[in-house]
Write an enzyme that holds these catalytic residues in place. Structure first.
Site, mmCIF file in Angstrom:
data_model
loop_
_atom_site.group_PDB
_atom_site.id
_atom_site.type_symbol
_atom_site.label_atom_id
_atom_site.label_comp_id
_atom_site.label_asym_id
_atom_site.label_seq_id
_atom_site.Cartn_x
_atom_site.Cartn_y
_atom_site.Cartn_z
ATOM 1 N N TYR A 72 -10.448 15.912 -6.838
ATOM 2 C CA TYR A 72 -9.576 15.355 -7.887
ATOM 3 C C TYR A 72 -8.785 16.459 -8.578
ATOM 4 O O TYR A 72 -7.578 16.333 -8.776
ATOM 5 C CB TYR A 72 -10.428 14.567 -8.883
ATOM 6 C CG TYR A 72 -9.642 13.798 -9.923
ATOM 7 C CD1 TYR A 72 -8.993 12.617 -9.587
ATOM 8 C CD2 TYR A 72 -9.574 14.244 -11.247
ATOM 9 C CE1 TYR A 72 -8.291 11.898 -10.554
ATOM 10 C CE2 TYR A 72 -8.881 13.526 -12.206
ATOM 11 C CZ TYR A 72 -8.241 12.343 -11.848
ATOM 12 O OH TYR A 72 -7.543 11.635 -12.797
ATOM 13 N N LYS A 132 -4.723 16.686 -8.521
ATOM 14 C CA LYS A 132 -3.924 16.661 -9.754
ATOM 15 C C LYS A 132 -3.179 17.985 -9.944
ATOM 16 O O LYS A 132 -2.048 17.995 -10.455
ATOM 17 C CB LYS A 132 -4.821 16.348 -10.960
ATOM 18 C CG LYS A 132 -5.371 14.927 -10.944
ATOM 19 C CD LYS A 132 -4.278 13.875 -10.854
ATOM 20 C CE LYS A 132 -4.801 12.455 -11.043
ATOM 21 N NZ LYS A 132 -3.748 11.430 -10.860
ATOM 22 N N ASP A 185 0.886 -1.166 0.000
ATOM 23 C CA ASP A 185 0.000 0.000 0.000
ATOM 24 C C ASP A 185 0.925 1.218 0.000
ATOM 25 O O ASP A 185 1.560 1.520 1.016
ATOM 26 C CB ASP A 185 -0.897 -0.013 1.248
ATOM 27 C CG ASP A 185 -1.845 1.190 1.284
ATOM 28 O OD1 ASP A 185 -1.534 2.219 0.647
ATOM 29 O OD2 ASP A 185 -2.883 1.103 1.965
ATOM 30 N N VAL A 186 0.999 1.896 -1.132
ATOM 31 C CA VAL A 186 2.015 2.955 -1.270
ATOM 32 C C VAL A 186 1.630 4.261 -0.573
ATOM 33 O O VAL A 186 2.374 5.229 -0.639
ATOM 34 C CB VAL A 186 2.382 3.230 -2.750
ATOM 35 C CG1 VAL A 186 2.957 1.990 -3.401
ATOM 36 C CG2 VAL A 186 1.189 3.774 -3.521
ATOM 37 N N THR A 220 -10.120 2.972 -19.829
ATOM 38 C CA THR A 220 -9.602 2.008 -18.855
ATOM 39 C C THR A 220 -10.782 1.530 -18.011
ATOM 40 O O THR A 220 -11.819 2.193 -17.969
ATOM 41 C CB THR A 220 -8.589 2.695 -17.908
ATOM 42 O OG1 THR A 220 -9.205 3.869 -17.374
ATOM 43 C CG2 THR A 220 -7.311 3.070 -18.626
HETATM 44 N N1 LIG Z 1 -8.011 6.394 -16.810
HETATM 45 C C1 LIG Z 1 -8.105 7.667 -17.142
HETATM 46 O O1 LIG Z 1 -8.916 8.104 -17.949
HETATM 47 C C2 LIG Z 1 -7.156 8.659 -16.548
HETATM 48 C C3 LIG Z 1 -7.110 9.960 -17.082
HETATM 49 C C4 LIG Z 1 -6.237 10.888 -16.521
HETATM 50 C C5 LIG Z 1 -5.439 10.514 -15.465
HETATM 51 N N2 LIG Z 1 -5.532 9.257 -14.968
HETATM 52 C C6 LIG Z 1 -4.696 8.915 -13.837
HETATM 53 O O2 LIG Z 1 -3.901 7.800 -14.147
HETATM 54 C C7 LIG Z 1 -3.629 7.077 -12.957
HETATM 55 C C8 LIG Z 1 -3.981 5.623 -13.156
HETATM 56 O O3 LIG Z 1 -5.360 5.531 -13.478
HETATM 57 P P1 LIG Z 1 -5.994 4.136 -13.958
HETATM 58 O O4 LIG Z 1 -7.170 4.456 -14.787
HETATM 59 O O5 LIG Z 1 -4.912 3.261 -14.516
HETATM 60 O O6 LIG Z 1 -6.488 3.568 -12.539
HETATM 61 P P2 LIG Z 1 -6.608 2.042 -12.047
HETATM 62 O O7 LIG Z 1 -6.854 1.132 -13.187
HETATM 63 O O8 LIG Z 1 -7.576 2.037 -10.923
HETATM 64 O O9 LIG Z 1 -5.158 1.734 -11.487
HETATM 65 C C9 LIG Z 1 -4.725 2.219 -10.267
HETATM 66 C C10 LIG Z 1 -3.915 1.146 -9.612
HETATM 67 O O10 LIG Z 1 -3.442 1.647 -8.371
HETATM 68 C C11 LIG Z 1 -3.494 0.613 -7.406
HETATM 69 N N3 LIG Z 1 -3.663 1.226 -6.099
HETATM 70 C C12 LIG Z 1 -4.711 1.948 -5.636
HETATM 71 N N4 LIG Z 1 -4.491 2.344 -4.380
HETATM 72 C C13 LIG Z 1 -3.261 1.871 -4.043
HETATM 73 C C14 LIG Z 1 -2.469 1.954 -2.884
HETATM 74 N N5 LIG Z 1 -2.886 2.630 -1.788
HETATM 75 N N6 LIG Z 1 -1.254 1.353 -2.884
HETATM 76 C C15 LIG Z 1 -0.825 0.679 -3.969
HETATM 77 N N7 LIG Z 1 -1.532 0.569 -5.095
HETATM 78 C C16 LIG Z 1 -2.743 1.165 -5.132
HETATM 79 C C17 LIG Z 1 -4.683 -0.250 -7.792
HETATM 80 O O11 LIG Z 1 -4.467 -1.605 -7.444
HETATM 81 P P3 LIG Z 1 -4.923 -2.195 -6.012
HETATM 82 O O12 LIG Z 1 -6.329 -1.711 -5.792
HETATM 83 O O13 LIG Z 1 -4.763 -3.664 -6.158
HETATM 84 O O14 LIG Z 1 -3.956 -1.617 -5.025
HETATM 85 C C18 LIG Z 1 -4.718 -0.118 -9.314
HETATM 86 O O15 LIG Z 1 -4.090 -1.195 -9.947
HETATM 87 C C19 LIG Z 1 -4.418 7.781 -11.853
HETATM 88 O O16 LIG Z 1 -3.598 8.712 -11.204
HETATM 89 C C20 LIG Z 1 -5.481 8.520 -12.613
HETATM 90 O O17 LIG Z 1 -5.955 9.661 -11.910
HETATM 91 C C21 LIG Z 1 -6.349 8.316 -15.484
#
Ligand SMILES: NC(=O)c1ccc[n+]([C@@H]2O[C@H](COP(=O)([O-])OP(=O)(O)OC[C@H]3O[C@@H](n4cnc5c(N)ncnc54)[C@H](OP(=O)(O)O)[C@@H]3O)[C@@H](O)[C@H]2O)c1
Length: 262
Positions: free
Chosen positions: A166, A170, A69-70, A201
């Site tokens: 959010y 950010k 848990d980071v 995603t």
């Molecule tokens: N998807 C988009 O459209 C989008 C657009 C702009 C920016 N972003 C940004 O891109 C980043 C990734 O988004 P994503 O869509 O890839 O999200 P995601 O699929 O939910 O991936 C996030 C990952 O973080 C892990 N995580 C969550 N809490 C954690 C914790 N406390 N410690 C360690 N690992 C943790 C989760 O795994 P576990 O739950 O197993 O820990 C999950 O695998 C985020 O910062 C998001 O704001 C995404």
């Protein structure tokens, strides 16, 4: 590969991808593996991490899955320790833990403390806490490493959808990217961020499933679509490679031109 293109290679680099089991993190980890890096992927659930590590190994990368848990200092310290013990070094840290905006939609004038704290923890603390021990390890080893944060176009653009926490998180990540770049330049450590618009995603599938919401988003993106994870991989490789050796403190929009229109 020509000499010029060699600068885009990540061969010999060790990359820690926090959130490496997630939508963007897995795409980045797998792209880094294909670009020659050894990769460590971290998250709380083992299964998706092992799947990503297996796919990285399939393209010839050495890969390690670490549950952590980071947002917890002890976990982050142990994580970086395991990476350094396994690979002998850490060159690149990608902070791909975050999101949650769609699950914490509240009017700005009523935004509740609990939701605010959760979004800040998930996005901002998750970026700061694992980066500190990783950069300490880089400094101690004299490694001229790279940090890549994930901000969002929401750092720069408001959205009429209850996103107060959010956008604040950010915005802070974009500001920290510039601050870290400034402080760590003396060690030869670079720090940049990417700011995507919506990327297709699992995390945002429910938002994009609403045709009116999706039409509103796509209608404002000049290239006429949301992002794909493959749109993220190339810029992430570039910013973490020697091809970007003179780029630090930059927040790169990956948004089909959205912010260019504002
Ligand atoms: N998807 C988009 O459209 C989008 C657009 C702009 C920016 N972003 C940004 O891109 C980043 C990734 O988004 P994503 O869509 O890839 O999200 P995601 O699929 O939910 O991936 C996030 C990952 O973080 C892990 N995580 C969550 N809490 C954690 C914790 N406390 N410690 C360690 N690992 C943790 C989760 O795994 P576990 O739950 O197993 O820990 C999950 O695998 C985020 O910062 C998001 O704001 C995404």
């Amino acid at each position: 590969m020509t000499d010029g293109l060699d600068r885009f290679s990540l061969a010999g680099r060790v990359a820690l991808v926090n959130g490496g089991g997630g939508g963007l993190g897995s795409a980045i980890a797998e792209a880094f593996a294909a670009a020659g890096a050894s990769v460590a992927v971290a998250g709380r659930s083992r299964e998706p991490l092992e799947a990503v590590a297996a796919r990285a190994r399939a393209v010839g990368s050495e890969a390690l899955a670490v549950t952590a848990d980071v947002t917890l200092e002890d976990d982050a310290e142990r994580l970086v320790g395991e990476v350094v013990e396994h690979f002998g070094r850490v060159d690149i840290v990608v902070n791909a833990v975050g999101g949650g905006a769609g699950k914490a939609l509240h009017a700005a004038h009523e935004y509740p403390r609990e939701a605010w704290d959760w979004i800040m923890e998930l996005n901002l603390r998750s970026t700061i806490v694992p980066t500190q021990p990783a950069v300490r390890a880089m400094i101690a080893a004299g490694t001229q490493g790279v940090v890549l944060n994930i901000s969002s176009v929401r750092a720069n653009l408001g959205i009429n959808a209850g996103y107060s926490a959010y956008v604040a998180a950010k915005g802070a990540i974009s500001a920290l990217t510039r601050q870290w770049a400034t402080e760590w330049a003396r060690y030869g450590i670079r720090c940049n961020a990417i700011m995507p618009t919506f990327v297709d995603t699992p995390q945002i599938a429910s938002l994009l499933a609403d045709p009116d919401f999706k039409a509103g988003i796509v209608g404002r993106i000049p290239l006429g679509r949301v992002g794909e994870t493959s749109d993220i991989a190339g810029p992430a490789i570039f910013l973490c490679s020697d091809a970007a050796a003179f780029i630090t403190g930059h927040v790169l929009a990956i948004d089909g031109g959205l912010t260019a229109t504002q």
